[in-house]
Scaffold this motif. Structure first.
Motif, mmCIF file in Angstrom:
data_model
loop_
_atom_site.group_PDB
_atom_site.id
_atom_site.type_symbol
_atom_site.label_atom_id
_atom_site.label_comp_id
_atom_site.label_asym_id
_atom_site.label_seq_id
_atom_site.Cartn_x
_atom_site.Cartn_y
_atom_site.Cartn_z
ATOM 1 N N VAL A 1 111.578 34.206 98.461
ATOM 2 C CA VAL A 1 110.916 33.265 97.209
ATOM 3 C C VAL A 1 111.428 34.410 96.606
ATOM 4 C CG1 VAL A 1 109.864 36.321 97.889
ATOM 5 C CG2 VAL A 1 108.278 34.678 95.849
ATOM 6 N N GLN A 2 111.889 34.077 95.029
ATOM 7 C CA GLN A 2 112.052 34.592 93.906
ATOM 8 C C GLN A 2 111.712 36.149 93.843
ATOM 9 O OE1 GLN A 2 112.587 31.714 90.525
ATOM 10 N NE2 GLN A 2 113.929 30.488 91.368
ATOM 11 N N PRO A 3 112.617 36.571 93.093
ATOM 12 C CA PRO A 3 112.347 38.175 92.634
ATOM 13 C C PRO A 3 110.403 37.986 91.560
ATOM 14 C CG PRO A 3 113.979 38.177 92.431
ATOM 15 C CD PRO A 3 114.333 37.032 92.726
ATOM 16 N N GLY B 1 107.737 36.991 92.537
ATOM 17 C CA GLY B 1 107.208 36.519 93.225
ATOM 18 C C GLY B 1 106.372 36.949 94.101
ATOM 19 N N PRO C 1 113.838 42.457 95.517
ATOM 20 C CA PRO C 1 115.556 42.555 96.652
ATOM 21 C C PRO C 1 115.166 43.095 97.709
ATOM 22 C CG PRO C 1 116.271 41.716 93.981
ATOM 23 C CD PRO C 1 114.951 41.838 94.050
ATOM 24 N N THR D 1 113.173 42.642 101.046
ATOM 25 C CA THR D 1 113.796 41.989 102.230
ATOM 26 C C THR D 1 114.131 42.645 103.143
ATOM 27 O OG1 THR D 1 115.111 40.317 100.490
ATOM 28 C CG2 THR D 1 115.847 40.223 102.469
ATOM 29 N N VAL E 1 113.895 38.034 99.493
ATOM 30 C CA VAL E 1 113.335 37.643 97.865
ATOM 31 C C VAL E 1 114.922 37.680 96.849
ATOM 32 C CG1 VAL E 1 112.455 39.212 95.815
ATOM 33 C CG2 VAL E 1 111.356 39.339 98.766
ATOM 34 N N SER E 2 115.261 36.499 97.336
ATOM 35 C CA SER E 2 116.345 36.343 96.205
ATOM 36 C C SER E 2 116.759 35.648 94.924
ATOM 37 C CB SER E 2 117.871 35.920 97.473
ATOM 38 O OG SER E 2 118.217 35.427 96.800
ATOM 39 N N SER E 3 117.208 35.002 94.071
ATOM 40 C CA SER E 3 117.051 34.157 93.288
ATOM 41 C C SER E 3 118.100 33.278 93.410
ATOM 42 C CB SER E 3 117.266 34.625 91.854
ATOM 43 O OG SER E 3 118.602 35.594 91.677
#
Length: 113
Positions: free
Chosen positions: A12-14, A16, A87, A90, A111-113
């Motif tokens: 998931v993106q930061p 989210g 992030p 994670t 959690v990362s873009s």
């Protein structure tokens, strides 16, 4: 066999959200306090949130206001709603029955873009 099975992890993106589920089998689920823990690479496993059989909750300072633990005794499931993910969230997330101790197998949250 008594067991806990987690699901709901993923990438998931930061900023989210994700909802983790932990379903118990072959136990009187409603009688037990349950918890969510996490372990990041190279770090010790840490408490994220707990919920008693009566529904009282407790959270690590790092997740207060962002995560919510809840339980559905009718479906033998405990949830972890995670919002505004960062992030540093994670980790592998584990479900645990506190006493007697029983761990699930874990689910990865990234959690990362």
């Amino acid at each position: 066999q008594v067991q806990l099975v987690e699901s709901g992890g993923g990438l998931v993106q930061p900023g989210g959200s994700l909802r983790l589920s932990c379903t118990a089998s072959r136990m009187i689920f409603s009688s037990y306090a349950m918890g969510w823990y996490r372990q990041a690479p190279g770090k010790q496993r840490e408490l994220v949130a707990t919920i008693t059989s009566g529904g009282a909750t407790n959270y690590a300072d790092s997740v207060k206001g962002r995560f919510t633990i809840s339980r559905d005794n009718a479906n033998n499931t405990v949830y972890l709603q995670m919002n505004t993910l960062k992030p540093e969230d994670t980790a592998v997330y584990y479900c645990k029955r506190h006493v007697p101790p029983l761990w699930g197998q874990g689910t990865q949250v990234t959690v990362s873009s």
